[in-house]
Design a protein around this motif. Sequence first.
Motif, PDB file in Angstrom:
ATOM      1  N   ALA A  27       0.076 111.701  45.107  1.00 11.36           N
ATOM      2  CA  ALA A  27       0.754 111.439  43.837  1.00 11.36           C
ATOM      3  C   ALA A  27       2.057 110.717  44.127  1.00 11.36           C
ATOM      4  N   VAL A  28       2.442 109.810  43.226  1.00 13.35           N
ATOM      5  CA  VAL A  28       3.660 109.039  43.473  1.00 13.35           C
ATOM      6  C   VAL A  28       4.810 109.485  42.571  1.00 13.35           C
ATOM      7  N   ASP A  29       4.604 110.473  41.715  1.00 11.29           N
ATOM      8  CA  ASP A  29       5.713 110.888  40.855  1.00 11.29           C
ATOM      9  C   ASP A  29       5.743 112.400  40.638  1.00 11.29           C
ATOM     10  N   VAL A  30       4.742 112.933  39.920  1.00 15.44           N
ATOM     11  CA  VAL A  30       4.774 114.363  39.596  1.00 15.44           C
ATOM     12  C   VAL A  30       3.505 115.037  40.104  1.00 15.44           C
ATOM     13  N   HIS A  31       3.450 116.319  39.832  1.00 14.34           N
ATOM     14  CA  HIS A  31       2.307 117.117  40.230  1.00 14.34           C
ATOM     15  C   HIS A  31       1.070 116.757  39.393  1.00 14.34           C
ATOM     16  N   GLU A  81       0.155 116.998  45.289  1.00 13.96           N
ATOM     17  CA  GLU A  81       1.621 117.053  45.264  1.00 13.96           C
ATOM     18  C   GLU A  81       2.218 115.688  45.556  1.00 13.96           C
ATOM     19  N   PRO A  82       3.331 115.328  44.913  1.00 18.92           N
ATOM     20  CA  PRO A  82       3.978 114.040  45.175  1.00 18.92           C
ATOM     21  C   PRO A  82       4.337 113.899  46.653  1.00 18.92           C
ATOM     22  N   GLY A  83       3.978 112.774  47.219  1.00 26.57           N
ATOM     23  CA  GLY A  83       4.331 112.507  48.606  1.00 26.57           C
ATOM     24  C   GLY A  83       3.521 113.282  49.623  1.00 26.57           C
TER      25      GLY A  83
END
Lengths: 153, 195, 507
Positions: free
Chosen positions: A90-94, A110-112
């Motif tokens: 994910a690049v922003d939120v859950h 999960e982001p990152g």
Amino acid sequence: MRWKDGLKEGVALATLLLVFVGLPWALRAYENGQVRRLATGRPVFTVYANAAFGTWTTTPLVGWTYFWRKPEPAHIQVRAGQPFVLRITAVDVHHSFGIPQLGIGPYDVEPGRFLKLELKVDEPGLYTFMCYTVCGRHHEKMMGTLEVVGEGQ
Amino acid sequence: MVRNVLVTALLVLAGVGGGVWWARSTAPPQEIVVDVEARRYAYEPPVLRARQGDVLRLRLRSTDVVHGFFLEGYDLDARIVPERPDFEVWRPSEVQWAEAEKRGELPTKTESSVEVSSLQGIRRVREVVLRLDRPGRFRYRCSHTCGFMHPFMQGELIVTPNYPFHVGVGAAIGLTLAFLAWRPVDPSRRRGTSS
Amino acid sequence: MSVRPDVMTESVVDRPAPKRPYLKGRWMDLGERVRPLQGLLRWRSFQFLAILPNLFLFYFFILAALWGTPVGNRNIMIVFVWILWWFILITLWVPLAGRLWCTMCPIPALGEWLQRLRLVTVRFASKAKGFKNVLFGLNRKWPRALDNIWLQNLLFLTLATFSALLVTRPIVSAFVLGGMIVLALGLALVFRHRVFCRYLCPVSGFLGLYAMTSSVALRSRDWDVCVRCPTKGCMLGSENGWGCPWMVYMGKLDRSNYCGLCFECLKSCPNDNIGLFVRPFGVTETRILHLDEAYKAFIMLVLAAVYSVTLLGPWGTFKDWANVTETGDWRGFLAYAALVWGACLVAFPAMYGLLVKVSQWASRWRGRRVLVPASASANGAGEPDFRTLFLRFSYPLVPLGLLAWIAFSLPLFFVNGSYIVSVLSDPLGWGWDLLGTAHVPWKPLIPEWVPVLQAGVLLGGLAVALRTGWAIAWELWRDPRRARWGLAPMAGLWLMVTVGFLWLFTG
């Protein structure tokens, strides 16, 4: 220039050039190695979850593309019975990833972080994967497709 | 020199004492029920005020994406999923969300209420109860990455008497008055002063 | 006033006491005490080797911002620059070592190397020309009208207005840092020396301000030696070192503001007359000389408060205003920008100026029946004008502001420090696990004690400001009663600032 000075300059310049060329190469090489080890011959698809547009996409969403590239919804094509690997981030939120028709998931994304799924689908068809956690205004339309192509097709 | 040090020490002590006196409270304990709404990137209400000994009943909601609620000083962490009346709570000193999830130890049923002091593992609840026995200012922060400003998403719980603030202000006033009462000591300069 | 040098080496004892007008309290000549250090600083490769690792890290961070995850707390650009680097810079390097960051800063390095056409060694035209620096490029002189730090002030304010974007988006950080490299490179080809650092770099602006009060300072050991020096190698360059790239003349230097600690003068000085001195933190003897520097002090102090509200505060509205690219609330952003600029450039200076005026009246009123002592009036003390008071009393805001910044930065590290550990293993957010720490969970370090630490730091800042202000008032009026009355309004301001920060951090 004294020869000693020349030597110093030469070594310094060589170090600089080496790192400037070497670092990007090393990063790429290490990443490719990681993916190759994960793949072990299977095709690998990287899917990015994006809440701003509400998409699963295979368009790489990294630092410099995230802000001005409109991501296309993911369309993944595999052959029936062939094992493949999904790397989902994910690049922003859950977000949560799942394919209801195949009973896969939901798994937290999960982001990152990367979620790695090793899959194999025997039944040809068009499957939709979706987001199971409300992730913003475009949550409902957040869908991607997995196309499993049969032998004869 | 000795006089200056003495004056400073006395005034700062007086300030500290004044701060302690200012911070004290004699009101009886009460029960506070709060609905906290999390959104990107703040909580509503942003500040919770209570007194030592109060009982705080917290209900957590999210209006947009998954948020967390990590409360300092009370060993509480929570995960708030949007569009749900319940949320998961645990003590971060004992359990880690990611590990519990990996082991598949997430709760399946929802309880109506749980006391933080008797909390074990991860529980899904509609309400969490905190006995505010620890005074001070404690921040609650988002613990699940929720977007760009996530590291700055926070609110504060102020449990009076909040000594660091009141004593700090008292000491600052004492310090300022002390310096205004200072006398010059440099022997090479003393002759220059007029009588 | 007698001068008390702390270190008396034999060579100094033989000659008359060295002339060191900048030296009044306890100073120690670090180079005299620790000879290997002097040797290290005189080693030609020293600065190159100090810059090199930072340049590589910098390059790595920019690559990470371009190729890595856009999630700030999973990208090494954000975590290492805005948590680790910033924290170390503001809590250790600046108070203890002033501009030591400028020694190893990679941003102007490319430009400087190109100017010199050398990475390590020295280049000079001919001995006949007297070892004059030969620099590649157009060699223009910086315009006189811009020979101040106003541009730095404005650039810093501009960056600060966008700080919520800068410290949360890796790509924005990459563009700003990369842009600074390109700008420094371009300016190095047009103008002589490090004009980017001296007049434009926003980081340099506050490093210079806070270096005034820090513990380390580079100085000429004896001004008389500089007066007699025929070659002025520190300015013009010599066989062993380049002329000062910061355009500072060591023979008259008594403040740390614009000395970038590149240590070229240590190498180029033919008399071994440059020393690295250690002094107590929060020196009282230095002073702010120009309005641009006073404004820098105002801007920094106000910005510490602004960040404490927008970034560390609980109020979502300010965050929405500052975080404009996501919320799209440009009207709110304009209001926020206007508030920030107005507070920094108008409101705070106006309030400060008013209090200075009150201070002037109060001291004058208290001194209406006091005879000005002859020694004081001979020194020009006794009846300082408004401008003098305005500039002199702005210096205590420097230690006050620095400690407010330290207090602001403590939670950044204590709360989000665990990101450093996980990002070490997965610097680009690509799912790596280099050291096995990629999955270390986010866990604040003693967060409930951070307000106590912050309160202590703020009180320390107030004490240093008061001590400094007291010394300034005494020097201005030379009469304890007048000094006390003159100091009172300013002390009131510092108290107010401290209580304000106490409220933000602990209240």
